[in-house]
Design an enzyme around this catalytic site. Structure first.
Site, mmCIF file in Angstrom:
data_model
loop_
_atom_site.group_PDB
_atom_site.id
_atom_site.type_symbol
_atom_site.label_atom_id
_atom_site.label_comp_id
_atom_site.label_asym_id
_atom_site.label_seq_id
_atom_site.Cartn_x
_atom_site.Cartn_y
_atom_site.Cartn_z
ATOM 1 N N GLN A 106 45.590 34.387 37.530
ATOM 2 C CA GLN A 106 45.685 33.035 38.091
ATOM 3 C C GLN A 106 46.463 32.135 37.135
ATOM 4 O OE1 GLN A 106 41.916 31.111 39.012
ATOM 5 N NE2 GLN A 106 42.924 29.480 40.175
ATOM 6 N N HIS A 117 47.377 34.146 48.492
ATOM 7 C CA HIS A 117 48.712 34.725 48.653
ATOM 8 C C HIS A 117 48.731 35.550 49.935
ATOM 9 C CE1 HIS A 117 50.194 34.294 44.361
ATOM 10 N NE2 HIS A 117 48.885 34.218 44.129
ATOM 11 N N HIS A 159 44.214 29.218 46.016
ATOM 12 C CA HIS A 159 45.299 29.553 46.946
ATOM 13 C C HIS A 159 45.175 31.007 47.347
ATOM 14 C CE1 HIS A 159 46.625 30.032 42.767
ATOM 15 N NE2 HIS A 159 47.287 31.103 43.186
HETATM 16 P P1 AMP Z 1 48.578 32.640 40.830
HETATM 17 O O1 AMP Z 1 49.302 33.401 39.749
HETATM 18 O O2 AMP Z 1 47.703 33.478 41.693
HETATM 19 O O3 AMP Z 1 47.891 31.415 40.271
HETATM 20 O O4 AMP Z 1 49.717 32.149 41.825
HETATM 21 C C1 AMP Z 1 50.434 30.976 41.661
HETATM 22 C C2 AMP Z 1 51.665 31.136 42.492
HETATM 23 O O5 AMP Z 1 52.260 29.869 42.661
HETATM 24 C C3 AMP Z 1 52.734 32.041 41.845
HETATM 25 O O6 AMP Z 1 53.005 33.142 42.706
HETATM 26 C C4 AMP Z 1 53.935 31.111 41.681
HETATM 27 O O7 AMP Z 1 55.159 31.765 41.906
HETATM 28 C C5 AMP Z 1 53.648 30.035 42.706
HETATM 29 N N1 AMP Z 1 54.243 28.754 42.416
HETATM 30 C C6 AMP Z 1 54.271 28.095 41.231
HETATM 31 N N2 AMP Z 1 54.896 26.922 41.357
HETATM 32 C C7 AMP Z 1 55.261 26.824 42.664
HETATM 33 C C8 AMP Z 1 55.948 25.823 43.427
HETATM 34 N N3 AMP Z 1 56.384 24.675 42.873
HETATM 35 N N4 AMP Z 1 56.170 26.065 44.730
HETATM 36 C C9 AMP Z 1 55.747 27.220 45.307
HETATM 37 N N5 AMP Z 1 55.089 28.189 44.640
HETATM 38 C C10 AMP Z 1 54.852 27.994 43.342
#
Ligand code: AMP
Length: 113
Positions: free
Chosen positions: A93, A101, A99
């Site tokens: 995370q 995915h 969130h």
């Molecule tokens: P996690 O690693 O499960 O916390 O996932 C966070 C996700 O948010 C990652 O896959 C990132 O690529 C995505 N992410 C980070 N910043 C943004 C943004 N500004 N717009 C869309 N996705 C993002």
């Protein structure tokens, strides 16, 4: 809205995102670093840090995330997909606003790394 939360800012429209779905309590938008041909995130607008902090009062909201994610997946041409919630640093995370995915459009291996 929690100050300095990236996904609160996206849901408030302060930071742009490619939105795929939005209603009063939920938003789906494309991941900025897609790991599959279709990769988007579903978030509640309410700030909840992670799955471990989902309260009893949030159960319906969290259930809706799955339904909306599946609908948006279908709208984006995929019937087979993976739903992932990362909880905590060791699980990968990086954004501490819950969130889901949704990944699809290619063969996905199991188990994940
Ligand atoms: P996690 O690693 O499960 O916390 O996932 C966070 C996700 O948010 C990652 O896959 C990132 O690529 C995505 N992410 C980070 N910043 C943004 C943004 N500004 N717009 C869309 N996705 C993002």
């Amino acid at each position: 809205m929690t100050a300095d939360c990236l996904f609160c800012k996206i849901s408030a429209g302060e930071i742009p995102a490619e939105k795929l779905y939005e209603d009063d309590e939920m938003l789906a938008f494309r991941d900025i670093a897609p790991q599959a041909p279709v990769h988007f995130l579903v978030i509640p607008k309410k700030h909840i840090q992670d799955p471990a902090n989902v309260g009893e009062e949030d159960e319906a909201l969290i259930g809706r995330m799955m339904r909306i994610g599946s609908l948006v997946a279908k709208e984006n041409g995929i019937t087979d997909f993976r739903l992932i919630y990362n909880n905590g640093l060791e699980a990968g995370q990086t954004v501490f606003h819950i969130h889901m995915h949704v990944l699809g459009g290619r063969s996905l291996t199991w188990p994940p790394g």
